[in-house]
Design a protein around this motif. Structure first.
Motif, PDB file in Angstrom:
ATOM      1  N   VAL A 193       0.821  -1.221   0.000  1.00  0.00           N
ATOM      2  CA  VAL A 193       0.000   0.000   0.000  1.00  0.00           C
ATOM      3  C   VAL A 193       0.853   1.269   0.000  1.00  0.00           C
ATOM      4  O   VAL A 193       0.528   2.227  -0.698  1.00  0.00           O
ATOM      5  CB  VAL A 193      -0.981   0.012   1.204  1.00  0.00           C
ATOM      6  CG1 VAL A 193      -1.774   1.316   1.257  1.00  0.00           C
ATOM      7  CG2 VAL A 193      -1.943  -1.162   1.113  1.00  0.00           C
ATOM      8  N   ILE A 194       1.930   1.272   0.772  1.00  0.00           N
ATOM      9  CA  ILE A 194       2.724   2.497   0.928  1.00  0.00           C
ATOM     10  C   ILE A 194       4.155   2.367   0.434  1.00  0.00           C
ATOM     11  O   ILE A 194       4.913   3.340   0.483  1.00  0.00           O
ATOM     12  CB  ILE A 194       2.773   2.950   2.407  1.00  0.00           C
ATOM     13  CG1 ILE A 194       3.372   1.838   3.299  1.00  0.00           C
ATOM     14  CG2 ILE A 194       1.393   3.360   2.903  1.00  0.00           C
ATOM     15  CD1 ILE A 194       3.742   2.329   4.698  1.00  0.00           C
ATOM     16  N   VAL A 243       0.058   2.344  -4.520  1.00  0.00           N
ATOM     17  CA  VAL A 243      -0.327   3.595  -5.206  1.00  0.00           C
ATOM     18  C   VAL A 243       0.866   4.528  -5.402  1.00  0.00           C
ATOM     19  O   VAL A 243       0.994   5.065  -6.522  1.00  0.00           O
ATOM     20  CB  VAL A 243      -1.488   4.264  -4.430  1.00  0.00           C
ATOM     21  CG1 VAL A 243      -1.868   5.596  -5.061  1.00  0.00           C
ATOM     22  CG2 VAL A 243      -2.695   3.328  -4.368  1.00  0.00           C
ATOM     23  N   PRO A 244       1.794   4.770  -4.457  1.00  0.00           N
ATOM     24  CA  PRO A 244       1.761   4.441  -3.043  1.00  0.00           C
ATOM     25  C   PRO A 244       1.061   5.547  -2.270  1.00  0.00           C
ATOM     26  O   PRO A 244       1.158   6.718  -2.626  1.00  0.00           O
ATOM     27  CB  PRO A 244       3.248   4.384  -2.686  1.00  0.00           C
ATOM     28  CG  PRO A 244       3.903   5.367  -3.617  1.00  0.00           C
ATOM     29  CD  PRO A 244       3.052   5.435  -4.850  1.00  0.00           C
ATOM     30  N   VAL A 300      -5.248  10.880   7.240  1.00  0.00           N
ATOM     31  CA  VAL A 300      -5.891  11.189   5.965  1.00  0.00           C
ATOM     32  C   VAL A 300      -4.901  10.962   4.831  1.00  0.00           C
ATOM     33  O   VAL A 300      -3.683  11.116   5.015  1.00  0.00           O
ATOM     34  CB  VAL A 300      -6.412  12.652   5.959  1.00  0.00           C
ATOM     35  CG1 VAL A 300      -5.271  13.648   6.109  1.00  0.00           C
ATOM     36  CG2 VAL A 300      -7.257  12.951   4.727  1.00  0.00           C
ATOM     37  N   THR A 301      -5.398  10.565   3.673  1.00  0.00           N
ATOM     38  CA  THR A 301      -4.550  10.441   2.489  1.00  0.00           C
ATOM     39  C   THR A 301      -5.387  10.743   1.248  1.00  0.00           C
ATOM     40  O   THR A 301      -6.548  10.324   1.167  1.00  0.00           O
ATOM     41  CB  THR A 301      -3.896   9.039   2.400  1.00  0.00           C
ATOM     42  OG1 THR A 301      -3.122   8.946   1.206  1.00  0.00           O
ATOM     43  CG2 THR A 301      -4.931   7.924   2.393  1.00  0.00           C
ATOM     44  N   ASP A 302      -4.816  11.518   0.346  1.00  0.00           N
ATOM     45  CA  ASP A 302      -5.482  11.867  -0.912  1.00  0.00           C
ATOM     46  C   ASP A 302      -4.775  11.152  -2.060  1.00  0.00           C
ATOM     47  O   ASP A 302      -3.547  11.097  -2.107  1.00  0.00           O
ATOM     48  CB  ASP A 302      -5.428  13.386  -1.124  1.00  0.00           C
ATOM     49  CG  ASP A 302      -6.303  14.124  -0.123  1.00  0.00           C
ATOM     50  OD1 ASP A 302      -7.477  13.745   0.017  1.00  0.00           O
ATOM     51  OD2 ASP A 302      -5.802  15.060   0.540  1.00  0.00           O
ATOM     52  N   PHE A 303      -5.541  10.627  -2.999  1.00  0.00           N
ATOM     53  CA  PHE A 303      -4.952   9.820  -4.073  1.00  0.00           C
ATOM     54  C   PHE A 303      -5.948   9.694  -5.219  1.00  0.00           C
ATOM     55  O   PHE A 303      -7.133  10.031  -5.075  1.00  0.00           O
ATOM     56  CB  PHE A 303      -4.579   8.424  -3.552  1.00  0.00           C
ATOM     57  CG  PHE A 303      -5.733   7.696  -2.915  1.00  0.00           C
ATOM     58  CD1 PHE A 303      -6.144   7.989  -1.612  1.00  0.00           C
ATOM     59  CD2 PHE A 303      -6.445   6.740  -3.619  1.00  0.00           C
ATOM     60  CE1 PHE A 303      -7.231   7.347  -1.033  1.00  0.00           C
ATOM     61  CE2 PHE A 303      -7.533   6.082  -3.045  1.00  0.00           C
ATOM     62  CZ  PHE A 303      -7.924   6.392  -1.747  1.00  0.00           C
ATOM     63  N   THR A 304      -5.453   9.210  -6.334  1.00  0.00           N
ATOM     64  CA  THR A 304      -6.281   8.933  -7.511  1.00  0.00           C
ATOM     65  C   THR A 304      -5.868   7.553  -8.017  1.00  0.00           C
ATOM     66  O   THR A 304      -4.682   7.230  -8.004  1.00  0.00           O
ATOM     67  CB  THR A 304      -6.034   9.999  -8.596  1.00  0.00           C
ATOM     68  OG1 THR A 304      -6.390  11.273  -8.057  1.00  0.00           O
ATOM     69  CG2 THR A 304      -6.861   9.752  -9.843  1.00  0.00           C
TER      70      THR A 304
END
Lengths: 189, 189
Positions: free
Chosen positions: A69-70, A78-79, A91-95
């Motif tokens: 994941v990271i 993604v990471p 919190v984490t922002d991603f696409t």
């Protein structure tokens, strides 16, 4: 962040994963690419950690670099970059792109579960004392779109003995798509 | 199975993902690999499906090839081959390597959730009528090892109106490592 050239390589491999799914190149081009990649893999593994990344302590080898994941070295990741909030939550922002597809045009529900498992766990972890998931419950409210900005967040709700109760969600533009509740445990040392 | 040269390419990319995590090659070798991969990605995407795989109907383009769990073109996918059993349940045997790591030497709990979401769903799917996950509950019994043969299985327990109740597990050598219960729904057409 320590310097690990394999992290930049992983970023290129992420684009290659995406290209492999979407390519409409002719068979000759695809087969030539495959042979080149096999040769690269042979060179990269001439000297390699056996089996899996595990925990590495060498110079420039961050401990979680292999994490799915990271991990900066893991092209499946993604990471995610999970950040602590002032209120104690994370919190984490991603696409997410083509590599994470389930229903056409949407994120696979199990990928939402993977991300929520990790982010809920990150709300519980203490330095040097990782928590493990006991139970995770995921409720799907609406489809999660590919190619759009997503946010995952989590916070501790309560704790009781060795159990920590955590809640979190994935949302898109403020609308929650998936909710999760987790019970996390600190393994006895 | 229709012939898709990108499926063989994806298999090579799976080995490259693994090599990128484990490599101890020097920086020069890794950087040269990265430049070669970037050039391959450029060639593969000169003609490509925009965005994500979605549903493709062309010759040699199987519909679920982009799926993150079972997609032959998706290098993130194991890929799993889920088989129907005579008793109506489903089963799949697989082994996970470095790309799926969470705790050192073990499968990430969220990857177990991803696989269980997909396999429980496969127990419910009807031809041309895919089910979607409503709620998934995953209980972690013990760590799931990397590099060892694993089995995931699922079966329908009950159904009530539009809801289908499914249970399943991941096991290693007959010992269950993770259990799951799911409520699946058939979306209205």
């Amino acid at each position: 962040m320590s310097h690990d050239p394999a992290a930049a390589l992983a970023e290129s491999v992420r684009h290659l994963i995406d290209a492999t799914i979407r390519t409409l190149a002719d068979e000759e081009t695809i087969t030539a690419a495959r042979h080149q990649i096999d040769a690269i893999t042979t060179r990269l593994t001439a000297d390699a950690i056996p089996g899996w990344y595990g925990v590495q302590h060498g110079d420039g080898m961050p401990p979680a670099a292999g994490n799915v994941v990271i991990g900066a070295r893991n092209a499946i990741a993604v990471p995610l970059t999970v950040e602590q909030r002032d209120d104690g939550g994370v919190v984490t922002d991603f696409t997410l792109g083509a590599g994470y597809e389930g229903p056409a045009g949407h994120v696979h529900g199990g990928i939402c579960a993977l991300i929520l498992d990790h982010v809920l766990g990150a709300a519980v972890h203490q330095p040097g004392r990782p928590a493990v998931t006991g139970t995770l419950t995921v409720r799907y409210r609406r489809p999660t779109p590919l190619g759009r900005p997503l946010r995952a967040e989590a916070r501790i709700r309560d704790s009781e003995g060795s159990k920590t109760f955590v809640e979190g969600s994935i949302s898109h533009g403020g609308d929650v798509t998936v909710e999760a509740d987790g019970i996390f445990l600190f393994p006895k040392r």
